[in-house]
Design a protein around this motif. Structure first.
Motif, PDB file in Angstrom:
ATOM      1  N   ASP A 276      -5.528   1.020  -1.884  1.00 26.66           N
ATOM      2  CA  ASP A 276      -6.838   1.411  -1.349  1.00 26.66           C
ATOM      3  C   ASP A 276      -6.753   2.581  -0.378  1.00 26.66           C
ATOM      4  O   ASP A 276      -7.721   2.902   0.299  1.00 26.66           O
ATOM      5  N   ARG A 277      -5.584   3.245  -0.324  1.00 19.70           N
ATOM      6  CA  ARG A 277      -5.437   4.331   0.638  1.00 19.70           C
ATOM      7  C   ARG A 277      -4.262   5.246   0.287  1.00 19.70           C
ATOM      8  O   ARG A 277      -3.393   4.890  -0.520  1.00 19.70           O
ATOM      9  N   LEU A 278      -4.261   6.414   0.927  1.00 22.11           N
ATOM     10  CA  LEU A 278      -3.137   7.347   0.888  1.00 22.11           C
ATOM     11  C   LEU A 278      -2.343   7.164   2.171  1.00 22.11           C
ATOM     12  O   LEU A 278      -2.904   7.269   3.268  1.00 22.11           O
ATOM     13  N   VAL A 279      -1.054   6.878   2.052  1.00 22.87           N
ATOM     14  CA  VAL A 279      -0.194   6.686   3.213  1.00 22.87           C
ATOM     15  C   VAL A 279       0.916   7.738   3.168  1.00 22.87           C
ATOM     16  O   VAL A 279       1.593   7.887   2.150  1.00 22.87           O
ATOM     17  N   ILE A 280       1.100   8.465   4.262  1.00 25.69           N
ATOM     18  CA  ILE A 280       2.117   9.510   4.343  1.00 25.69           C
ATOM     19  C   ILE A 280       3.206   9.049   5.304  1.00 25.69           C
ATOM     20  O   ILE A 280       2.920   8.651   6.435  1.00 25.69           O
ATOM     21  N   VAL A 281       4.470   9.096   4.817  1.00 26.66           N
ATOM     22  CA  VAL A 281       5.587   8.535   5.572  1.00 26.66           C
ATOM     23  C   VAL A 281       6.737   9.534   5.626  1.00 26.66           C
ATOM     24  O   VAL A 281       7.042  10.206   4.636  1.00 26.66           O
ATOM     25  N   ASP A 282       7.379   9.627   6.797  1.00 27.75           N
ATOM     26  CA  ASP A 282       8.598  10.413   6.965  1.00 27.75           C
ATOM     27  C   ASP A 282       9.778   9.470   6.785  1.00 27.75           C
ATOM     28  O   ASP A 282       9.959   8.521   7.559  1.00 27.75           O
ATOM     29  N   VAL A 283      10.595   9.712   5.750  1.00 33.37           N
ATOM     30  CA  VAL A 283      11.717   8.824   5.449  1.00 33.37           C
ATOM     31  C   VAL A 283      13.059   9.507   5.698  1.00 33.37           C
ATOM     32  O   VAL A 283      14.092   9.074   5.193  1.00 33.37           O
ATOM     33  N   THR A 284      13.056  10.570   6.495  1.00 35.43           N
ATOM     34  CA  THR A 284      14.287  11.310   6.766  1.00 35.43           C
ATOM     35  C   THR A 284      15.343  10.404   7.373  1.00 35.43           C
ATOM     36  O   THR A 284      16.515  10.426   6.975  1.00 35.43           O
ATOM     37  N   ASP A 285      14.939   9.609   8.341  1.00 32.41           N
ATOM     38  CA  ASP A 285      15.816   8.614   8.944  1.00 32.41           C
ATOM     39  C   ASP A 285      15.576   7.293   8.215  1.00 32.41           C
ATOM     40  O   ASP A 285      14.586   6.609   8.460  1.00 32.41           O
ATOM     41  N   ARG A 286      16.464   6.936   7.291  1.00 30.66           N
ATOM     42  CA  ARG A 286      16.252   5.752   6.460  1.00 30.66           C
ATOM     43  C   ARG A 286      16.121   4.476   7.304  1.00 30.66           C
ATOM     44  O   ARG A 286      15.371   3.570   6.943  1.00 30.66           O
ATOM     45  N   ALA A 287      16.869   4.432   8.401  1.00 28.95           N
ATOM     46  CA  ALA A 287      16.854   3.226   9.223  1.00 28.95           C
ATOM     47  C   ALA A 287      15.574   3.099  10.036  1.00 28.95           C
ATOM     48  O   ALA A 287      15.189   1.989  10.408  1.00 28.95           O
ATOM     49  N   ARG A 288      14.910   4.225  10.294  1.00 26.97           N
ATOM     50  CA  ARG A 288      13.691   4.205  11.096  1.00 26.97           C
ATOM     51  C   ARG A 288      12.620   5.097  10.473  1.00 26.97           C
ATOM     52  O   ARG A 288      12.254   6.137  11.036  1.00 26.97           O
ATOM     53  N   PRO A 289      12.119   4.733   9.296  1.00 30.43           N
ATOM     54  CA  PRO A 289      11.058   5.539   8.682  1.00 30.43           C
ATOM     55  C   PRO A 289       9.813   5.535   9.559  1.00 30.43           C
ATOM     56  O   PRO A 289       9.505   4.543  10.222  1.00 30.43           O
ATOM     57  N   LEU A 290       9.092   6.642   9.531  1.00 29.87           N
ATOM     58  CA  LEU A 290       7.928   6.815  10.402  1.00 29.87           C
ATOM     59  C   LEU A 290       6.665   7.007   9.576  1.00 29.87           C
ATOM     60  O   LEU A 290       6.591   7.940   8.764  1.00 29.87           O
ATOM     61  N   GLN A 291       5.690   6.127   9.739  1.00 31.76           N
ATOM     62  CA  GLN A 291       4.399   6.312   9.078  1.00 31.76           C
ATOM     63  C   GLN A 291       3.604   7.356   9.845  1.00 31.76           C
ATOM     64  O   GLN A 291       3.306   7.187  11.023  1.00 31.76           O
ATOM     65  N   ILE A 292       3.251   8.448   9.165  1.00 28.60           N
ATOM     66  CA  ILE A 292       2.532   9.543   9.800  1.00 28.60           C
ATOM     67  C   ILE A 292       1.036   9.290   9.798  1.00 28.60           C
ATOM     68  O   ILE A 292       0.342   9.535  10.787  1.00 28.60           O
ATOM     69  N   SER A 293       0.510   8.787   8.677  1.00 23.62           N
ATOM     70  CA  SER A 293      -0.935   8.545   8.591  1.00 23.62           C
ATOM     71  C   SER A 293      -1.228   7.561   7.473  1.00 23.62           C
ATOM     72  O   SER A 293      -0.410   7.332   6.582  1.00 23.62           O
ATOM     73  N   SER A 294      -2.436   6.985   7.538  1.00 25.82           N
ATOM     74  CA  SER A 294      -2.941   6.089   6.507  1.00 25.82           C
ATOM     75  C   SER A 294      -4.431   6.366   6.371  1.00 25.82           C
ATOM     76  O   SER A 294      -5.195   6.125   7.301  1.00 25.82           O
ATOM     77  N   LYS A 295      -4.845   6.880   5.213  1.00 27.12           N
ATOM     78  CA  LYS A 295      -6.226   7.322   5.023  1.00 27.12           C
ATOM     79  C   LYS A 295      -6.868   6.577   3.863  1.00 27.12           C
ATOM     80  O   LYS A 295      -6.384   6.623   2.732  1.00 27.12           O
ATOM     81  N   ARG A 296      -7.950   5.910   4.133  1.00 30.50           N
ATOM     82  CA  ARG A 296      -8.686   5.183   3.106  1.00 30.50           C
ATOM     83  C   ARG A 296      -9.840   6.042   2.597  1.00 30.50           C
ATOM     84  O   ARG A 296     -10.552   6.662   3.375  1.00 30.50           O
ATOM     85  N   CYS A 297     -10.018   6.068   1.278  1.00 33.19           N
ATOM     86  CA  CYS A 297     -11.094   6.854   0.673  1.00 33.19           C
ATOM     87  C   CYS A 297     -12.334   5.990   0.536  1.00 33.19           C
ATOM     88  O   CYS A 297     -12.262   4.843   0.086  1.00 33.19           O
ATOM     89  N   LYS A 298     -13.483   6.519   0.910  1.00 33.94           N
ATOM     90  CA  LYS A 298     -14.741   5.797   0.741  1.00 33.94           C
ATOM     91  C   LYS A 298     -14.986   5.544  -0.749  1.00 33.94           C
ATOM     92  O   LYS A 298     -14.802   6.421  -1.583  1.00 33.94           O
ATOM     93  N   GLY A 299     -15.410   4.325  -1.043  1.00 30.38           N
ATOM     94  CA  GLY A 299     -15.719   3.998  -2.430  1.00 30.38           C
ATOM     95  C   GLY A 299     -14.516   3.758  -3.297  1.00 30.38           C
ATOM     96  O   GLY A 299     -14.614   3.746  -4.514  1.00 30.38           O
ATOM     97  N   VAL A 300     -13.343   3.527  -2.675  1.00 31.44           N
ATOM     98  CA  VAL A 300     -12.115   3.361  -3.439  1.00 31.44           C
ATOM     99  C   VAL A 300     -12.186   2.120  -4.319  1.00 31.44           C
ATOM    100  O   VAL A 300     -12.779   1.114  -3.957  1.00 31.44           O
ATOM    101  N   SER A 301     -11.586   2.218  -5.505  1.00 35.51           N
ATOM    102  CA  SER A 301     -11.445   1.072  -6.391  1.00 35.51           C
ATOM    103  C   SER A 301      -9.973   0.700  -6.548  1.00 35.51           C
ATOM    104  O   SER A 301      -9.595  -0.451  -6.392  1.00 35.51           O
ATOM    105  N   TYR A 302      -9.117   1.678  -6.883  1.00 40.13           N
ATOM    106  CA  TYR A 302      -7.672   1.449  -6.900  1.00 40.13           C
ATOM    107  C   TYR A 302      -6.957   2.789  -6.806  1.00 40.13           C
ATOM    108  O   TYR A 302      -6.915   3.559  -7.777  1.00 40.13           O
ATOM    109  N   THR A 303      -6.392   3.075  -5.638  1.00 43.92           N
ATOM    110  CA  THR A 303      -5.638   4.310  -5.433  1.00 43.92           C
ATOM    111  C   THR A 303      -4.340   4.204  -6.230  1.00 43.92           C
ATOM    112  O   THR A 303      -3.453   3.424  -5.889  1.00 43.92           O
ATOM    113  N   HIS A 304      -4.226   5.006  -7.273  1.00 48.74           N
ATOM    114  CA  HIS A 304      -3.180   4.791  -8.279  1.00 48.74           C
ATOM    115  C   HIS A 304      -2.026   5.766  -8.180  1.00 48.74           C
ATOM    116  O   HIS A 304      -0.870   5.373  -8.088  1.00 48.74           O
TER     117      HIS A 304
END
Length: 452
Positions: A276-304
């Motif tokens: 139900d959303r677009l999630v952007i993640v920094d995985v450069t440091d595998r042990a400590r991945p960092l979620q940069i943002s999480s954006k939900r689209c209005k009217g979403v049915s299944y973000t594929h």
């Protein structure tokens, strides 16, 4: 040296036929669209159940029966047809039915395979296809299977229980006598990753030798998120951790970031499509991945699924697999709707506008190469859209369809259907320009775009 491609399989499903509509998407701003934007997001369990029920119904109707479809030769697109298929600027260079590639279930998925294993196909210099051999499933057949390739190795995951990731050395194909296709045994695998049982999809980053399994069992510690596997040594894949903060990931694209965001420049960034959303993640440091943002689209049915659309990494295209099926939000008319997302600021992605196809169909997978989007839109087949104007006009008003190949003639007279039949995925990355399109029911097509 022989040039190889391969193909793997599974299946999809779900149906709702609707009449051909005439409404246009509002591309000036999602915020001002007149379309209904009531949320109707579904879970992966619901989506899979719909598809399985649809597939069972199609199987009873004989859609996967032996000799259900005729073999076909290379055919030029002329006067809007290539043999029985509707087309525009796309020639059919070759075709192999699933039964021609050794499948007993005769059902395809993604671009790579079949329900009962992986089929290997050679693309010849003239674009024709030759079946080379196959690798059986690790455990049991399943409707979902996915392959990605890094270097000389194919990495194969599946929803089949206890399947894990098969690792197969593609160089083995170069010694096969194509007059006698080979069925490889599981002993021929270079390696096998058994850190989890099933996965819905896998993602590859060739630059970092990383495989990301997504859609694993949500009950495990990774919660269906990015399960990171270091395949620097294919014979000994290594568990490199996971990203569980964003929940279930259906698909992703992981890149070394070269966009405008200074903080992330040169980092490994994954754009995740999380139901139900677009999630952007920094995985450069595998042990400590960092979620940069999480954006939900209005009217979403299944973000594929989605793909970066511009070489400067400022915009991406996003598919919502269920919006046309549910006739929800901006896709209320059932015409294939592609969402344009501004990711210039990774911390604050913005859904800017959308592109509306003229055809009624559900979108599934798309990839962008040199300003051209290659979309596998189920019953509408392959749709090829020039998106090179996005950097100058994010509203998408200058996006244009430059070619198509409709691999499902069954819905031509109705003007298209929002059903889970037809094209599953497309592979547009060959330097030769040949395109591979895999049909769930029929088989794999080799195609060539002839732009005016």
């Amino acid at each position: 040296m022989r040039t190889m491609t391969l193909l793997l399989a599974a299946l999809a499903a779900g149906a709702h036929a609707i009449p051909h509509p005439a409404k246009q998407i509002q591309t000036s701003s999602f915020g001002t669209s007149k379309a209904s934007v009531a949320s109707a997001a579904v879970s992966m369990e619901t989506l899979m159940r719909e598809k399985l029920e649809h597939h069972s119904a199609r199987e009873e109707e004989g859609a996967f029966a032996l000799d259900r479809y005729d073999a076909a030769e290379a055919t030029t697109c002329s006067d809007g047809k290539a043999g029985e298929y509707k087309c525009k600027n796309v020639d059919m260079m070759g075709f192999l039915r699933h039964q021609d590639m050794g499948s007993s279930t005769r059902a395809g998925n993604d671009i790579w395979g079949q329900t009962d294993g992986t089929a290997f196909v050679e693309v010849l210099g003239n674009g024709s296809l030759v079946y080379v051999g196959r690798l059986p499933t690790q455990t049991v057949p399943d409707k979902w299977r996915d392959i990605k390739v890094i270097g000389d190795f194919a990495y194969i995951g599946s929803e089949a229980p206890n399947h894990g990731i098969q690792i197969f050395d593609l160089k083995k194909l170069l010694t096969v006598d194509i007059s006698n296709p080979t069925t490889f045994s599981l002993k021929s695998l270079t390696g096998h990753f058994a850190g989890f049982g099933s996965s819905h999809n896998i993602v590859a980053n060739e630059q970092t030798n990383m495989i990301y399994a997504v859609g694993t069992d949500p009950a495990l510690d990774c919660r269906g998120g990015l399960w990171m596997i270091d395949v620097s040594d294919p014979a000994h894949p290594r568990d490199a951790g996971c990203v569980s903060s964003g929940g279930y990931v259906h698909d992703a694209q992981c890149v070394i970031y070269k966009g405008p965001g200074r903080k992330s420049y040169g980092h490994e960034i994954c754009f995740n499509y999380n139901e139900d959303r677009l999630v952007i993640v920094d995985v450069t440091d595998r042990a400590r991945p960092l979620q940069i943002s999480s954006k939900r689209c209005k009217g979403v049915s299944y973000t594929h699924q989605g793909w970066l659309a511009t070489d400067d990494m400022t915009y991406l295209l996003l598919d919502d697999e269920m919006d046309e099926w549910q006739m929800n939000g901006y896709a209320e008319d059932g015409r294939t709707t592609t969402y344009i997302v501004d990711v210039q600021d990774l911390e604050h992605p913005v859904f800017r506008s959308g592109y509306k196809s003229s055809q009624v169909a559900i979108d599934h997978n798309q990839y962008v190469v040199n300003g051209v989007a290659y979309q596998a839109n189920y019953g509408a087949g392959l749709r090829i859209v020039d998106v090179s104007s996005l950097k100058e006009d994010f509203r998408g008003r200058r996006l244009s369809e430059i070619g198509y190949f409709d691999c499902r003639p069954e819905d031509d007279e109705s003007g298209g259907e929002t059903s889970f039949d037809g094209a599953w995925s497309v592979y547009p990355f060959f330097k030769s320009g040949y395109l591979l399109l895999n049909s769930i029911e029929r088989g794999v097509y080799s195609l060539k775009l002839n732009r005016p």
